[in-house]
Design a protein around this motif. Structure first.
Motif, PDB file in Angstrom:
ATOM      1  N   ALA A  98       0.877  -1.229   0.049  1.00 41.40           N
ATOM      2  CA  ALA A  98       0.064  -0.018  -0.122  1.00 41.40           C
ATOM      3  C   ALA A  98       0.950   1.277  -0.152  1.00 41.40           C
ATOM      4  N   ALA A  99       1.940   1.199   0.607  1.00 41.14           N
ATOM      5  CA  ALA A  99       2.878   2.511   0.695  1.00 41.14           C
ATOM      6  C   ALA A  99       3.640   2.391  -0.559  1.00 41.14           C
ATOM      7  N   ARG A 100       3.815   1.527  -1.276  1.00 46.70           N
ATOM      8  CA  ARG A 100       4.726   1.866  -2.572  1.00 46.70           C
ATOM      9  C   ARG A 100       3.296   2.196  -3.558  1.00 46.70           C
ATOM     10  N   CYS A 101       2.124   1.576  -3.645  1.00 44.10           N
ATOM     11  CA  CYS A 101       1.145   2.159  -4.343  1.00 44.10           C
ATOM     12  C   CYS A 101       0.976   3.751  -4.141  1.00 44.10           C
ATOM     13  N   ALA A 102       0.969   4.062  -2.991  1.00 46.21           N
ATOM     14  CA  ALA A 102       0.353   5.465  -2.465  1.00 46.21           C
ATOM     15  C   ALA A 102       1.631   6.465  -2.955  1.00 46.21           C
ATOM     16  N   TRP A 103       3.026   5.939  -2.825  1.00 42.67           N
ATOM     17  CA  TRP A 103       3.969   6.723  -3.347  1.00 42.67           C
ATOM     18  C   TRP A 103       3.971   6.983  -4.921  1.00 42.67           C
ATOM     19  N   LEU A 104       3.499   6.080  -5.617  1.00 46.56           N
ATOM     20  CA  LEU A 104       3.612   5.872  -7.015  1.00 46.56           C
ATOM     21  C   LEU A 104       2.466   6.829  -7.621  1.00 46.56           C
ATOM     22  N   TYR A 105       1.416   6.546  -6.863  1.00 43.02           N
ATOM     23  CA  TYR A 105       0.285   7.400  -7.255  1.00 43.02           C
ATOM     24  C   TYR A 105       0.094   8.824  -6.886  1.00 43.02           C
ATOM     25  N   HIS A 106       0.392   8.929  -5.900  1.00 41.68           N
ATOM     26  CA  HIS A 106       0.254  10.518  -5.285  1.00 41.68           C
ATOM     27  C   HIS A 106       1.425  11.424  -5.452  1.00 41.68           C
ATOM     28  N   VAL A 107       2.681  10.896  -5.349  1.00 43.87           N
ATOM     29  CA  VAL A 107       3.911  11.686  -5.453  1.00 43.87           C
ATOM     30  C   VAL A 107       4.636  11.061  -6.870  1.00 43.87           C
ATOM     31  N   GLY A 108       4.514   9.995  -7.470  1.00 43.73           N
ATOM     32  CA  GLY A 108       4.949   9.681  -8.625  1.00 43.73           C
ATOM     33  C   GLY A 108       4.034  10.096  -9.889  1.00 43.73           C
ATOM     34  N   VAL A 126       0.409  -6.076 -10.136  1.00 41.31           N
ATOM     35  CA  VAL A 126      -0.840  -6.432  -9.388  1.00 41.31           C
ATOM     36  C   VAL A 126      -1.993  -6.113 -10.083  1.00 41.31           C
ATOM     37  N   SER A 127      -3.003  -6.240  -9.801  1.00 41.29           N
ATOM     38  CA  SER A 127      -4.107  -6.049 -10.341  1.00 41.29           C
ATOM     39  C   SER A 127      -4.927  -4.449 -10.009  1.00 41.29           C
ATOM     40  N   ARG A 128      -5.446  -3.863 -11.118  1.00 39.19           N
ATOM     41  CA  ARG A 128      -5.804  -2.535 -10.720  1.00 39.19           C
ATOM     42  C   ARG A 128      -6.835  -2.424  -9.596  1.00 39.19           C
ATOM     43  N   THR A 129      -7.625  -3.448  -9.606  1.00 38.77           N
ATOM     44  CA  THR A 129      -8.590  -3.488  -8.567  1.00 38.77           C
ATOM     45  C   THR A 129      -7.763  -3.501  -7.141  1.00 38.77           C
ATOM     46  N   ARG A 130      -6.878  -4.285  -7.065  1.00 39.22           N
ATOM     47  CA  ARG A 130      -5.877  -4.277  -5.686  1.00 39.22           C
ATOM     48  C   ARG A 130      -5.612  -3.036  -5.263  1.00 39.22           C
ATOM     49  N   VAL A 131      -4.808  -2.144  -6.366  1.00 41.15           N
ATOM     50  CA  VAL A 131      -4.317  -0.779  -6.160  1.00 41.15           C
ATOM     51  C   VAL A 131      -5.251   0.081  -5.727  1.00 41.15           C
ATOM     52  N   ASN A 132      -6.406  -0.061  -6.306  1.00 39.66           N
ATOM     53  CA  ASN A 132      -7.591   1.067  -5.746  1.00 39.66           C
ATOM     54  C   ASN A 132      -7.885   0.624  -4.322  1.00 39.66           C
ATOM     55  N   ARG A 133      -7.998  -0.627  -4.030  1.00 42.43           N
ATOM     56  CA  ARG A 133      -8.397  -1.105  -2.638  1.00 42.43           C
ATOM     57  C   ARG A 133      -7.146  -0.766  -1.807  1.00 42.43           C
ATOM     58  N   LEU A 134      -5.812  -0.837  -1.921  1.00 40.98           N
ATOM     59  CA  LEU A 134      -4.765  -0.399  -1.204  1.00 40.98           C
ATOM     60  C   LEU A 134      -4.684   1.034  -0.978  1.00 40.98           C
ATOM     61  N   LEU A 135      -4.969   1.894  -2.153  1.00 42.39           N
ATOM     62  CA  LEU A 135      -4.906   3.336  -2.075  1.00 42.39           C
ATOM     63  C   LEU A 135      -6.124   3.691  -1.051  1.00 42.39           C
ATOM     64  N   GLN A 136      -7.264   3.081  -1.062  1.00 37.94           N
ATOM     65  CA  GLN A 136      -8.400   3.662  -0.186  1.00 37.94           C
ATOM     66  C   GLN A 136      -8.062   3.344   1.412  1.00 37.94           C
ATOM     67  N   ARG A 145      -5.417   5.948   2.515  1.00 37.94           N
ATOM     68  CA  ARG A 145      -6.176   7.081   3.043  1.00 37.94           C
ATOM     69  C   ARG A 145      -7.064   6.742   4.144  1.00 37.94           C
ATOM     70  N   SER A 146      -7.597   6.053   4.519  1.00 39.02           N
ATOM     71  CA  SER A 146      -8.510   5.727   5.445  1.00 39.02           C
ATOM     72  C   SER A 146      -7.777   5.520   6.856  1.00 39.02           C
ATOM     73  N   ASP A 147      -6.697   4.820   6.835  1.00 36.29           N
ATOM     74  CA  ASP A 147      -5.848   4.646   8.051  1.00 36.29           C
ATOM     75  C   ASP A 147      -4.787   5.811   8.329  1.00 36.29           C
ATOM     76  N   GLY A 148      -4.764   6.778   7.648  1.00 35.40           N
ATOM     77  CA  GLY A 148      -3.884   7.904   7.811  1.00 35.40           C
ATOM     78  C   GLY A 148      -2.546   7.893   7.251  1.00 35.40           C
ATOM     79  N   ARG A 149      -2.184   6.711   6.520  1.00 32.07           N
ATOM     80  CA  ARG A 149      -0.724   6.733   5.931  1.00 32.07           C
ATOM     81  C   ARG A 149      -0.692   8.007   4.918  1.00 32.07           C
ATOM     82  N   VAL A 150      -1.695   8.089   4.237  1.00 33.09           N
ATOM     83  CA  VAL A 150      -1.685   9.334   3.237  1.00 33.09           C
ATOM     84  C   VAL A 150      -2.232  10.420   3.748  1.00 33.09           C
TER      85      VAL A 150
END
Length: 351
Positions: free
Chosen positions: A25-35, A48-58, A61-66
């Protein structure tokens, strides 16, 4: 002149689907929000699948890492990975967690040996996970491999995988004076772990003379094996530095005179039977020129090629291979990656 690199159009991915959700999730968040990659691009890059990326990004955000910043060690490594990837135009750079090896004194042979052993083990484990994912996706892969202790670590850490249709082939002569982590041993280890087929060049790594090399290269069994190597779907190579502590000298594959001649010609790195200067150019006009039994570098570069890089003493050698155009992706220990990034690139980590 640099090599052309892979011409197959196949993009290598990191194959991180088995990574724990928190780190992924941290890697996904960095690539999506920063990259600033799209969710589809993040999914493709991480394997990984796009569905999993979407879930991990959500979830991130919900647990405060982003929030204003992304708070996780994996995210900070993602910044280093992306900086190296962008600077050297790689398909990906995958790092292992840093553990403070950069504090060791590499001029001390004992400390250098310790950090090298730990770094090789870390990269070997990461490379094994990457390779297992590749074989599960395509069990009939043909894989070109070089020699070296890091490649041996990868083979040793493969587990629970059967791929009898896979083929493993050496890119270079398979024997030296003292064995060690020869191409033969790497091929044998991979085929034994997977049940796949092994093909190796049953000739020395270094011929006595250029004419001897031409005779060896003309042998039918060598040409048949090189034919398999030319059919590789992916190459996995490691990198050697050039000094008296390097494995190629410790195993007496080259003499002290050969080493000094290579250094005098500007060589700083070797891989798969080829030598490169600090700008990534192939080095010629030295005593080993024409004596290395190996697939030509240009042919290695036509196949997607993953570099396994381990150890801070190899910074100059790693940079040379990344500049050569031979490498499409890299798996590297986190300590060395951090030093490489800091010494080569602008600061991309303060996001």
């Amino acid at each position: 002149m640099t090599l052309a690199g892979a011409s197959t159009g196949i993009a290598l991915t990191q194959e991180l689907s088995g990574l724990a959700d928190e780190a992924l999730a941290a890697r996904c968040a960095w690539l999506y929000h920063v990259g600033e990659l799209s969710q589809g691009e993040v999914a493709s890059k991480l394997g990984v699948s796009r569905t999993r990326v979407n879930r991990l990004l959500q979830e991130a955000r919900s647990d405060g890492r982003v929030s204003i910043r992304i708070d996780h060690d994996a995210a900070r490594l993602s910044a280093v990975e992306q900086a190296i990837t962008d600077s050297f135009k790689l398909d990906f750079c995958l790092t292992t967690p840093p553990i403070g090896l950069d504090d060791l004194d590499l001029s001390d042979p004992n400390q250098r040996a310790v950090q090298g052993r730990i770094a090789r083990r870390a990269v070997g484990v990461a490379a094994a996970r990457f390779f297992e994912a590749k074989l599960r996706h395509t069990p009939s892969l043909t894989v070109g491999v070089a020699w070296g202790r890091t490649c041996m670590e990868m083979a040793a850490n493969l587990a629970g995988l059967r791929a009898p249709e896979a083929r493993f082939v050496s890119l270079m002569g398979s024997f030296g004076r003292h064995g060690g982590a020869s191409a033969f041993e790497v091929v044998q280890g991979l085929s034994a772990r997977t049940g796949g087929q092994g093909f190796f060049l049953p000739v020395p790594f270094v011929a006595d003379t250029p004419s001897d090399c031409r005779v060896l290269m003309a042998q039918s069994v060598v040409q048949e094996t090189l034919g398999v190597a030319r059919e590789a779907d992916i190459n996995i190579i490691s990198v050697g530095e050039l000094d008296e502590q390097a494995l190629i000298r410790q195993l007496d594959m080259i003499s002290a005179t050969d080493l000094n001649a290579l250094l005098g010609s500007g060589a700083v790195a070797d891989t798969a039977g080829h030598f490169f200067d600090s700008d990534g150019r192939l080095v010629h006009d030295h005593p080993l020129d024409g004596r290395m039994v190996a697939l030509p570098a240009a042919e290695v570069g036509r196949v997607p090629t993953v570099l396994l890089a381990a150890g801070g003493e190899k910074i100059a050698a790693i940079r040379a291979l990344l500049l050569s155009g031979l490498v499409d992706a890299m798996i590297i220990d986190g300590d060395t990656a951090t030093v490489l990034s800091a010494s080569t690139l602008p600061d991309h980590t303060n996001h």
